[in-house]
Motif scaffolding. Structure first.
Motif, short mmCIF file in Angstrom:
data_model
loop_
_atom_site.label_atom_id
_atom_site.label_comp_id
_atom_site.label_asym_id
_atom_site.label_seq_id
_atom_site.Cartn_x
_atom_site.Cartn_y
_atom_site.Cartn_z
N GLU A 43 0.83 -1.21 0.00
CA GLU A 43 0.00 0.00 0.00
C GLU A 43 0.87 1.25 0.00
OE1 GLU A 43 -3.02 -0.07 -0.70
OE2 GLU A 43 -3.79 -1.99 -0.02
N LEU A 44 1.97 1.23 0.72
CA LEU A 44 2.86 2.38 0.73
C LEU A 44 3.53 2.57 -0.63
CD1 LEU A 44 4.45 2.09 4.27
CD2 LEU A 44 2.87 3.85 3.43
N TYR A 45 3.92 1.47 -1.27
CA TYR A 45 4.52 1.57 -2.61
C TYR A 45 3.53 2.19 -3.60
CZ TYR A 45 8.40 -1.40 -1.09
OH TYR A 45 9.48 -1.92 -0.44
N CYS A 46 2.24 1.93 -3.37
CA CYS A 46 1.18 2.46 -4.23
C CYS A 46 0.69 3.83 -3.75
CB CYS A 46 0.01 1.48 -4.30
SG CYS A 46 0.43 -0.09 -5.05
N ASP A 47 1.31 4.38 -2.72
CA ASP A 47 0.95 5.67 -2.14
C ASP A 47 -0.46 5.67 -1.56
OD1 ASP A 47 1.73 8.21 -1.32
OD2 ASP A 47 0.85 9.17 -3.09
N HIS A 48 -0.84 4.54 -0.97
CA HIS A 48 -2.13 4.41 -0.29
C HIS A 48 -1.86 4.41 1.21
CE1 HIS A 48 -3.54 2.05 -4.07
NE2 HIS A 48 -3.57 3.36 -4.27
N ARG A 49 -1.59 5.58 1.75
CA ARG A 49 -1.19 5.67 3.17
C ARG A 49 -2.30 5.25 4.12
NH1 ARG A 49 0.87 10.59 1.27
NH2 ARG A 49 -0.68 11.69 2.51
N ALA A 50 -3.53 5.62 3.83
CA ALA A 50 -4.63 5.27 4.74
C ALA A 50 -4.78 3.75 4.85
CB ALA A 50 -5.94 5.90 4.26
N GLN A 51 -4.69 3.05 3.72
CA GLN A 51 -4.82 1.59 3.75
C GLN A 51 -3.62 0.96 4.45
OE1 GLN A 51 -5.32 3.59 1.16
NE2 GLN A 51 -7.03 2.91 -0.09
N ALA A 52 -2.44 1.56 4.28
CA ALA A 52 -1.26 1.05 4.97
C ALA A 52 -1.43 1.17 6.48
CB ALA A 52 -0.01 1.81 4.51
N LEU A 53 -1.98 2.29 6.92
CA LEU A 53 -2.21 2.47 8.36
C LEU A 53 -3.20 1.46 8.91
CD1 LEU A 53 -2.27 6.35 8.72
CD2 LEU A 53 -0.64 4.76 9.76
N VAL A 54 -4.21 1.13 8.13
CA VAL A 54 -5.19 0.13 8.57
C VAL A 54 -4.48 -1.22 8.77
CG1 VAL A 54 -7.21 -1.22 7.85
CG2 VAL A 54 -7.19 1.27 7.56
N ALA A 55 -3.64 -1.59 7.82
CA ALA A 55 -2.92 -2.87 7.91
C ALA A 55 -1.96 -2.88 9.10
CB ALA A 55 -2.18 -3.15 6.61
N ILE A 56 -1.27 -1.76 9.32
CA ILE A 56 -0.34 -1.67 10.45
C ILE A 56 -1.09 -1.78 11.77
CG2 ILE A 56 1.27 -0.15 11.68
CD1 ILE A 56 2.06 0.98 8.88
N ARG A 57 -2.20 -1.08 11.88
CA ARG A 57 -2.99 -1.14 13.11
C ARG A 57 -3.52 -2.54 13.37
NH1 ARG A 57 -5.64 4.31 11.45
NH2 ARG A 57 -4.19 5.77 12.40
N HIS A 58 -3.94 -3.22 12.31
CA HIS A 58 -4.44 -4.59 12.49
C HIS A 58 -3.32 -5.50 12.98
CE1 HIS A 58 -5.90 -8.63 11.19
NE2 HIS A 58 -6.93 -8.18 11.88
N ALA A 59 -2.14 -5.35 12.39
CA ALA A 59 -1.00 -6.16 12.83
C ALA A 59 -0.68 -5.88 14.29
CB ALA A 59 0.22 -5.86 11.95
N MET A 60 -0.75 -4.61 14.68
CA MET A 60 -0.47 -4.26 16.08
C MET A 60 -1.50 -4.89 17.01
SD MET A 60 0.75 -0.29 15.75
CE MET A 60 1.20 -0.14 17.48
N GLN A 61 -2.77 -4.87 16.61
CA GLN A 61 -3.82 -5.48 17.43
C GLN A 61 -3.58 -6.97 17.61
OE1 GLN A 61 -7.30 -4.33 15.26
NE2 GLN A 61 -7.53 -2.40 16.36
N LEU A 62 -3.17 -7.63 16.53
CA LEU A 62 -2.90 -9.07 16.60
C LEU A 62 -1.76 -9.36 17.57
CD1 LEU A 62 -3.09 -9.96 12.81
CD2 LEU A 62 -4.60 -10.85 14.59
N LEU A 63 -0.69 -8.57 17.47
CA LEU A 63 0.47 -8.81 18.32
C LEU A 63 0.18 -8.42 19.76
CD1 LEU A 63 3.30 -7.62 15.91
CD2 LEU A 63 2.50 -9.96 16.35
N GLU A 64 -0.57 -7.35 19.98
CA GLU A 64 -0.94 -6.97 21.35
C GLU A 64 -1.80 -8.03 22.01
OE1 GLU A 64 -2.71 -3.19 20.56
OE2 GLU A 64 -0.83 -2.10 20.77
N ALA A 65 -2.64 -8.69 21.23
CA ALA A 65 -3.51 -9.73 21.78
C ALA A 65 -2.71 -10.94 22.27
CB ALA A 65 -4.53 -10.16 20.73
N CYS A 66 -1.51 -11.12 21.75
CA CYS A 66 -0.66 -12.23 22.20
C CYS A 66 -0.20 -12.02 23.63
CB CYS A 66 0.55 -12.37 21.28
SG CYS A 66 0.16 -12.96 19.63
#
Length: 114
Positions: free
Chosen positions: A51-74
């Motif tokens: 998403e960042l390579y495609c200059d889609h910053r908002a979608q990149a942030l969504v993916a990063i936040r989801h990854a963070m939620q997954l890791l925090e849940a561990c």
């Protein structure tokens, strides 16, 4: 319509019962294993990079936040360095510094075991 509390309570109980809500939260989602969470987080980070390579910053942030939620849940202290990198990467995305963010996402992916 209803003049007494008993009739009102019966009606309210019927409506609630018809909806299947019993007032308690139900945990029907199966617990995700630590390995599965890391694997899914790695996938999210790869998607964020695309998403960042495609200059889609908002979608990149969504993916990063989801990854963070997954890791925090561990709830694993060993994942704190990765979470820190992801937080920093999100900051760089929000401040239009995608190259630094992509590098931080790479570092976080490399540190994940999956």
């Amino acid at each position: 319509m209803f003049n007494d509390n008993a009739s009102h309570s019966v009606l309210l109980g019927a409506i609630v019962g018809a909806g299947g809500y019993d007032g308690h939260l139900e945990s029907s989602a199966p617990a995700v294993s630590h390995e599965a969470a890391e694997r899914e987080a790695r996938h999210d980070l790869q998607m964020a990079q695309v998403e960042l390579y495609c200059d889609h910053r908002a979608q990149a942030l969504v993916a990063i936040r989801h990854a963070m939620q997954l890791l925090e849940a561990c709830d694993d202290k060993a994942l704190e360095p990765q979470l820190s990198k992801l937080s920093e990467a999100a900051w760089h995305v929000r401040h239009n510094d995608s190259l630094v963010a992509v590098d931080l996402l790479d570092q976080a992916k490399d540190q994940l075991h999956a």
